[in-house]
Design a protein around this motif. Structure first.
Motif, PDB file in Angstrom:
ATOM      1  N   GLU A 189     -45.114  -3.248   4.719  1.00 10.66           N
ATOM      2  CA  GLU A 189     -44.564  -2.062   4.052  1.00 10.66           C
ATOM      3  C   GLU A 189     -45.701  -1.347   3.328  1.00 10.66           C
ATOM      4  N   ASN A 227     -45.585   1.849   2.026  1.00 11.65           N
ATOM      5  CA  ASN A 227     -44.919   2.398   0.847  1.00 11.65           C
ATOM      6  C   ASN A 227     -43.443   2.542   1.191  1.00 11.65           C
ATOM      7  N   MET A 269     -41.805   4.876   2.333  1.00 11.28           N
ATOM      8  CA  MET A 269     -41.503   5.728   3.479  1.00 11.28           C
ATOM      9  C   MET A 269     -42.207   5.302   4.765  1.00 11.28           C
ATOM     10  N   LEU A 270     -43.176   4.389   4.671  1.00 11.76           N
ATOM     11  CA  LEU A 270     -43.958   4.009   5.845  1.00 11.76           C
ATOM     12  C   LEU A 270     -43.985   2.491   6.020  1.00 11.76           C
ATOM     13  N   LEU A 319     -45.642   2.511  14.081  1.00 16.45           N
ATOM     14  CA  LEU A 319     -45.568   3.047  12.722  1.00 16.45           C
ATOM     15  C   LEU A 319     -44.191   3.663  12.531  1.00 16.45           C
ATOM     16  N   GLN A 320     -43.505   3.223  11.489  1.00 13.44           N
ATOM     17  CA  GLN A 320     -42.150   3.693  11.211  1.00 13.44           C
ATOM     18  C   GLN A 320     -42.156   4.520   9.943  1.00 13.44           C
ATOM     19  N   THR A 321     -41.639   5.750  10.042  1.00 13.67           N
ATOM     20  CA  THR A 321     -41.559   6.621   8.869  1.00 13.67           C
ATOM     21  C   THR A 321     -40.110   7.017   8.642  1.00 13.67           C
ATOM     22  N   PHE A 322     -39.686   6.998   7.384  1.00 14.97           N
ATOM     23  CA  PHE A 322     -38.306   7.297   7.030  1.00 14.97           C
ATOM     24  C   PHE A 322     -38.163   8.764   6.643  1.00 14.97           C
ATOM     25  N   SER A 372     -34.945   6.921  10.487  1.00 14.95           N
ATOM     26  CA  SER A 372     -36.392   6.745  10.633  1.00 14.95           C
ATOM     27  C   SER A 372     -36.842   7.126  12.029  1.00 14.95           C
ATOM     28  N   ASN A 428     -40.066   6.312  14.846  1.00 10.82           N
ATOM     29  CA  ASN A 428     -41.143   5.383  15.188  1.00 10.82           C
ATOM     30  C   ASN A 428     -42.053   5.977  16.253  1.00 10.82           C
TER      31      ASN A 428
END
Length: 326
Positions: A241, A243, A245-246, A271-274, A280, A282
């Motif tokens: 994790e 942060n 959001m990422l 890479l997963q971003t919310f 999210s 990816n």
């Protein structure tokens, strides 16, 4: 004399009423002050706690508790399960649903048209180490028929007979998390390390003319996909994790079996971003390295995925870190 006495009685009554009124005002004032003091103490505690629990922060007063699921960092390839009646619907990666604590069902929705699949994951331990097993079934028959109709000769010849094929998957997974703050009584992970071993067995129901598939990501799976044997594999994985959001995940997988070259490697990174707490996006890749009967020893596929998360997170007292859930 009677007039003076009446005036004195009236004066006493007024004085007594004024005293009661003053006491009531004082009580109201003290009550309001007490509420403000409680509010200040709560806000101060929240400010102190939010930095100590970076992964599972306390929600501000009035916020919904399901705004931040704290099981999302645990990937489907890890040894943990999602909360009961919670999960996710994904385009490429497995869609998951929690049946009860420690038990989830999943399926790759995107692949179901070509390879119908269903997997059950059971978590057996969640103390210092998380241990789980996965048991799945799938069938490549619809996909092989599709390839034959579309003349994809690297997968199947145009004239061979295709039987019904059922494949069975069994896997053992072990995970360990690294906490962001070991002083916290309810540790919150920010890195999760996982390892696993598994075997896939394909069973053919009927006569078959199928041969090995000549494509990266398929040749190493051919014994189970064509119903002519088994493949074994081992994997290591890390999820981080960055942060709120990422999230970054990576995996290395080794295959061994009765296919050309007898061994193969696959490495994936995503890479997963919310975009929102429940949605999210990816991006990533998966790399195949093997000595197949193909023009190249390497092949790369891009990964693009969308995930929608539903359900409520568990209470802080019954969270996923360090305490038994059942």
């Amino acid at each position: 004399m009677k007039l003076i006495l009446n005036i004195a009685v009236l004066f006493c009554i007024l004085s007594f009423a004024q005293g009661i009124n003053a006491q009531n005002k004082k009580r109201k004032l003290n009550k309001g002050t007490s509420k403000r003091e409680i509010r200040k103490r709560q806000e101060k505690a929240f400010e102190q706690d939010k930095d100590m629990n970076a992964f599972n922060p306390m929600q501000p007063m009035g916020a919904r508790q399901n705004d931040a699921r704290d099981d999302i960092l645990w990937h489907s390839e890890s040894a943990n399960t999602v909360y009961p009646k919670a999960g996710n619907i994904s385009l490429i990666s497995p869609s998951r649903y929690g049946i009860k604590p420690g038990l989830e069902v999943s399926s790759n929705v995107f692949m179901n048209y070509w390879v119908p699949n269903l997997t059950l994951k059971k978590r057996w331990a969640n103390n210092n180490w998380y241990v789980a097993t996965k048991h799945g079934v799938y069938s490549s028959t619809p996909g092989i028929n599709f390839a034959q109709k579309n003349n994809l000769t690297s997968i199947v010849d145009s004239a061979v007979q295709i039987p019904f094929i059922l494949s069975i998957k069994n896997e053992l997974i072990v995970s360990k998390y690294i906490s962001s703050d070991n002083r916290c009584s309810n540790d919150q992970p920010f890195v999760i390390l996982s390892a696993g071993i598994g075997v896939d067995v394909g069973i053919s129901f009927g006569e078959s003319g199928l041969t090995e598939m000549r494509e990266h990501f398929l040749t190493n799976r051919s014994p189970s996909l064509t119903g002519k044997g088994a493949i074994g594999y081992a994997k290591v994985r890390a999820d981080w994790e960055i942060n709120n959001m990422l999230m970054l995940g990576g995996q290395l997988k080794y295959f061994r079996g009765n296919f050309t070259g007898n061994q193969a490697f696959e490495q994936s990174t995503e890479l997963q971003t919310f975009i929102t707490p429940t949605l999210s996006f990816n991006i990533g890749y998966i790399l195949s390295i093997a000595n197949y009967n193909t023009p190249n020893k390497l092949s790369v596929l891009p990964l693009i995925d969308i995930n929608w998360y539903f359900g409520k997170k568990q209470s802080r007292q019954k969270g996923l870190w360090g305490t038994k859930m059942f």
